[in-house]
Design a protein around this motif. Structure first.
Motif, PDB file in Angstrom:
ATOM      1  N   LYS A 241       0.332   7.961   8.795  1.00  0.00           N
ATOM      2  CA  LYS A 241      -0.592   7.985   9.923  1.00  0.00           C
ATOM      3  C   LYS A 241      -2.051   8.206   9.530  1.00  0.00           C
ATOM      4  CE  LYS A 241       2.900   9.742  13.158  1.00  0.00           C
ATOM      5  NZ  LYS A 241       3.255  10.851  14.094  1.00  0.00           N
ATOM      6  N   ARG A 242      -2.288   8.731   8.339  1.00  0.00           N
ATOM      7  CA  ARG A 242      -3.669   9.053   7.966  1.00  0.00           C
ATOM      8  C   ARG A 242      -4.073   8.416   6.636  1.00  0.00           C
ATOM      9  NH1 ARG A 242      -6.992  12.784  11.181  1.00  0.00           N
ATOM     10  NH2 ARG A 242      -8.549  13.711   9.827  1.00  0.00           N
ATOM     11  N   ILE A 243      -3.287   8.672   5.606  1.00  0.00           N
ATOM     12  CA  ILE A 243      -3.704   8.252   4.263  1.00  0.00           C
ATOM     13  C   ILE A 243      -3.721   6.726   4.125  1.00  0.00           C
ATOM     14  CG2 ILE A 243      -3.143   8.355   1.809  1.00  0.00           C
ATOM     15  CD1 ILE A 243      -1.908  11.123   2.339  1.00  0.00           C
ATOM     16  N   LYS A 244      -2.594   6.090   4.421  1.00  0.00           N
ATOM     17  CA  LYS A 244      -2.524   4.638   4.245  1.00  0.00           C
ATOM     18  C   LYS A 244      -3.500   3.873   5.136  1.00  0.00           C
ATOM     19  CE  LYS A 244       2.185   4.121   2.450  1.00  0.00           C
ATOM     20  NZ  LYS A 244       3.529   3.510   2.674  1.00  0.00           N
ATOM     21  N   PRO A 245      -3.534   4.155   6.451  1.00  0.00           N
ATOM     22  CA  PRO A 245      -4.461   3.396   7.303  1.00  0.00           C
ATOM     23  C   PRO A 245      -5.908   3.520   6.870  1.00  0.00           C
ATOM     24  CG  PRO A 245      -2.898   4.613   8.644  1.00  0.00           C
ATOM     25  CD  PRO A 245      -2.725   5.101   7.242  1.00  0.00           C
ATOM     26  N   ARG A 246      -6.311   4.705   6.476  1.00  0.00           N
ATOM     27  CA  ARG A 246      -7.722   4.887   6.089  1.00  0.00           C
ATOM     28  C   ARG A 246      -8.008   4.250   4.732  1.00  0.00           C
ATOM     29  NH1 ARG A 246     -10.232  10.493   8.484  1.00  0.00           N
ATOM     30  NH2 ARG A 246      -9.462  10.204  10.608  1.00  0.00           N
ATOM     31  N   LEU A 250     -10.768   1.260   4.300  1.00  0.00           N
ATOM     32  CA  LEU A 250     -11.914   1.351   3.374  1.00  0.00           C
ATOM     33  C   LEU A 250     -11.874   0.240   2.335  1.00  0.00           C
ATOM     34  CD1 LEU A 250     -12.103   5.212   2.769  1.00  0.00           C
ATOM     35  CD2 LEU A 250     -13.648   3.816   4.139  1.00  0.00           C
ATOM     36  N   LYS A 251     -10.684  -0.104   1.893  1.00  0.00           N
ATOM     37  CA  LYS A 251     -10.572  -1.164   0.895  1.00  0.00           C
ATOM     38  C   LYS A 251     -11.012  -2.495   1.483  1.00  0.00           C
ATOM     39  CE  LYS A 251      -7.499  -2.964  -2.651  1.00  0.00           C
ATOM     40  NZ  LYS A 251      -6.179  -2.831  -3.325  1.00  0.00           N
ATOM     41  N   LYS A 252     -10.643  -2.720   2.730  1.00  0.00           N
ATOM     42  CA  LYS A 252     -11.066  -3.934   3.417  1.00  0.00           C
ATOM     43  C   LYS A 252     -12.578  -3.984   3.555  1.00  0.00           C
ATOM     44  CE  LYS A 252     -10.258  -6.506   7.706  1.00  0.00           C
ATOM     45  NZ  LYS A 252      -9.546  -6.497   9.023  1.00  0.00           N
ATOM     46  N   MET A 253     -13.182  -2.809   3.727  1.00  0.00           N
ATOM     47  CA  MET A 253     -14.633  -2.722   3.875  1.00  0.00           C
ATOM     48  C   MET A 253     -15.346  -2.727   2.529  1.00  0.00           C
ATOM     49  SD  MET A 253     -15.228  -2.544   7.151  1.00  0.00           S
ATOM     50  CE  MET A 253     -16.908  -1.976   7.131  1.00  0.00           C
ATOM     51  N   GLY A 254     -14.582  -2.604   1.449  1.00  0.00           N
ATOM     52  CA  GLY A 254     -15.182  -2.539   0.124  1.00  0.00           C
ATOM     53  C   GLY A 254     -15.868  -1.216  -0.138  1.00  0.00           C
ATOM     54  N   VAL A 255     -15.341  -0.173   0.461  1.00  0.00           N
ATOM     55  CA  VAL A 255     -15.959   1.158   0.338  1.00  0.00           C
ATOM     56  C   VAL A 255     -14.986   2.090  -0.382  1.00  0.00           C
ATOM     57  CG1 VAL A 255     -16.834   3.154   1.598  1.00  0.00           C
ATOM     58  CG2 VAL A 255     -17.277   0.838   2.457  1.00  0.00           C
ATOM     59  N   ARG A 256     -15.555   2.940  -1.235  1.00  0.00           N
ATOM     60  CA  ARG A 256     -14.749   3.951  -1.921  1.00  0.00           C
ATOM     61  C   ARG A 256     -15.445   5.298  -1.781  1.00  0.00           C
ATOM     62  NH1 ARG A 256     -10.697   3.716  -5.829  1.00  0.00           N
ATOM     63  NH2 ARG A 256     -10.457   5.595  -7.111  1.00  0.00           N
ATOM     64  N   VAL A 257     -14.743   6.258  -1.194  1.00  0.00           N
ATOM     65  CA  VAL A 257     -15.309   7.595  -0.989  1.00  0.00           C
ATOM     66  C   VAL A 257     -14.329   8.626  -1.542  1.00  0.00           C
ATOM     67  CG1 VAL A 257     -16.581   6.898   1.073  1.00  0.00           C
ATOM     68  CG2 VAL A 257     -14.269   7.828   1.313  1.00  0.00           C
ATOM     69  N   TYR A 271     -14.117   6.132  11.737  1.00  0.00           N
ATOM     70  CA  TYR A 271     -14.146   4.698  12.040  1.00  0.00           C
ATOM     71  C   TYR A 271     -15.495   4.231  12.584  1.00  0.00           C
ATOM     72  CZ  TYR A 271      -9.155   4.510  11.078  1.00  0.00           C
ATOM     73  OH  TYR A 271      -7.937   4.574  10.449  1.00  0.00           O
ATOM     74  N   SER A 272     -16.297   5.143  13.107  1.00  0.00           N
ATOM     75  CA  SER A 272     -17.636   4.742  13.528  1.00  0.00           C
ATOM     76  C   SER A 272     -18.572   4.644  12.321  1.00  0.00           C
ATOM     77  CB  SER A 272     -18.205   5.758  14.544  1.00  0.00           C
ATOM     78  OG  SER A 272     -18.321   7.040  13.967  1.00  0.00           O
ATOM     79  N   LYS A 273     -18.256   5.423  11.277  1.00  0.00           N
ATOM     80  CA  LYS A 273     -19.049   5.367  10.064  1.00  0.00           C
ATOM     81  C   LYS A 273     -18.836   4.056   9.319  1.00  0.00           C
ATOM     82  CE  LYS A 273     -21.384   6.906   6.430  1.00  0.00           C
ATOM     83  NZ  LYS A 273     -22.834   7.134   6.470  1.00  0.00           N
ATOM     84  N   TRP A 274     -17.574   3.618   9.271  1.00  0.00           N
ATOM     85  CA  TRP A 274     -17.268   2.371   8.548  1.00  0.00           C
ATOM     86  C   TRP A 274     -16.641   1.393   9.523  1.00  0.00           C
ATOM     87  CZ3 TRP A 274     -15.947   7.098   5.917  1.00  0.00           C
ATOM     88  CH2 TRP A 274     -16.838   7.416   4.899  1.00  0.00           C
ATOM     89  N   LYS A 275     -17.477   0.714  10.243  1.00  0.00           N
ATOM     90  CA  LYS A 275     -17.010  -0.271  11.210  1.00  0.00           C
ATOM     91  C   LYS A 275     -16.812  -1.604  10.508  1.00  0.00           C
ATOM     92  CE  LYS A 275     -19.448   1.760  15.141  1.00  0.00           C
ATOM     93  NZ  LYS A 275     -20.468   1.524  16.207  1.00  0.00           N
ATOM     94  N   PRO A 276     -15.843  -2.404  10.978  1.00  0.00           N
ATOM     95  CA  PRO A 276     -15.607  -3.737  10.379  1.00  0.00           C
ATOM     96  C   PRO A 276     -16.836  -4.625  10.544  1.00  0.00           C
ATOM     97  CG  PRO A 276     -13.764  -3.082  11.766  1.00  0.00           C
ATOM     98  CD  PRO A 276     -14.868  -2.081  12.014  1.00  0.00           C
TER      99      PRO A 276
END
Length: 276
Positions: A241-246, A250-257, A271-276
């Motif tokens: 519910k948390r780890i996989k979806p996020r 992020l991977k789809k967005m090309g972001v790594r945090v 999700y507002s920070k990293w919008k599609p």
């Protein structure tokens, strides 16, 4: 027959003409007194939620003394009226006529003495995990407390749900979590530190929870062990519910945090920070 007639003639005439005085409480039929007491006991126990309100579902008359004894004993130990429905639901054995409630005395003594819990703290632990009262002090509670103290886990007397269940966990199950952490690269001191920071880890299954999360972090998220050492709270989040979806978002967005930034934020902020 003559004897009976004579005894009747001994009574004054006035007593046969006037209404007889009401019987004193002590001279009333015993079965009436018993029935009234039984109804009052049923009403009292049902008001506490210890027995069903439906009289047809009430326990047999001969079982009521044991139930009342259990209620009175637990109330003398600080259990409140509102706690009984939960105790009955989670640990009905406490109110069974086959169980002597006085057998729980060693547990109360352990909580107050060795754990150092106040009456309120003991109540919190018991209400959160009534099974504590059925645990053996010598073979379960004491060894568990000693092991947790060796690891450095503190504030165990606080009446939280986590503390209650950890205290009621056998030492071998606790050691299994430490062995798992050491098997994936943590040193003993590091593993102990994780248990102190995230004591909820003791409640997780190694094969169904901890290992899948670790493997997903290493093989799918391609992260290093050092990140897990910096943020062991990772184990406390839901994989599905948390780890996989996020992670996939992020991977789809090309972001790594960092793991903490990825998981600690609420959904709206994340999700507002990293919008599609």
């Amino acid at each position: 027959m003559a004897t009976v007639t004579a005894s009747l003639h001994l009574q004054p005439l006035s007593s046969s003409l006037s209404s007889p005085p009401p019987p004193s409480p002590s001279s009333r039929p015993l079965y009436l007194k018993f029935q009234t007491s039984h109804r009052e006991n049923l009403r009292y126990l049902s008001s506490l939620g210890v027995i069903p309100q439906n009289p047809k579902l009430a326990p047999p008359v001969e079982n009521l003394p044991a139930v009342l004894s259990a209620v009175n004993f637990l109330k003398s130990k600080g259990i409140s009226d509102e706690d009984f429905p939960r105790l009955v639901y989670l640990c009905p054995q406490l109110f069974s006529p086959a169980f002597s409630i006085s057998e729980t005395n060693p547990v109360f003594d352990f909580l107050a003495g060795e754990l150092g819990a106040s009456a309120a703290e003991s109540r919190g632990l018991i209400v959160n995990c009534p099974g504590l009262l059925l645990s053996d002090v010598e073979y379960c509670l004491r060894p568990t407390l000693v092991y947790l103290k060796e690891l450095g886990v503190k504030n165990l007397k606080r009446g939280s749900k986590m503390n209650a269940h950890v205290l009621n966990t056998r030492v071998e199950k606790l050691r299994a979590k430490v062995r798992f952490l050491k098997s994936i690269g943590f040193g003993h001191v590091e593993a102990a530190r994780v248990c102190v920071r995230v004591p909820a880890i003791f409640g997780y299954s190694v094969e169904d929870n901890l290992r899948p999360k670790f493997e997903f972090m290493v093989y799918d998220m391609e992260r290093e062990l050092v990140e897990l050492k910096e943020f062991p709270q990772y184990f406390g989040f839901s994989l599905g519910k948390r780890i996989k979806p996020r992670h996939w978002h992020l991977k789809k967005m090309g972001v790594r945090v960092s793991l903490s930034r990825m998981l600690m934020w609420g959904d709206q902020k994340f999700y507002s920070k990293w919008k599609p």
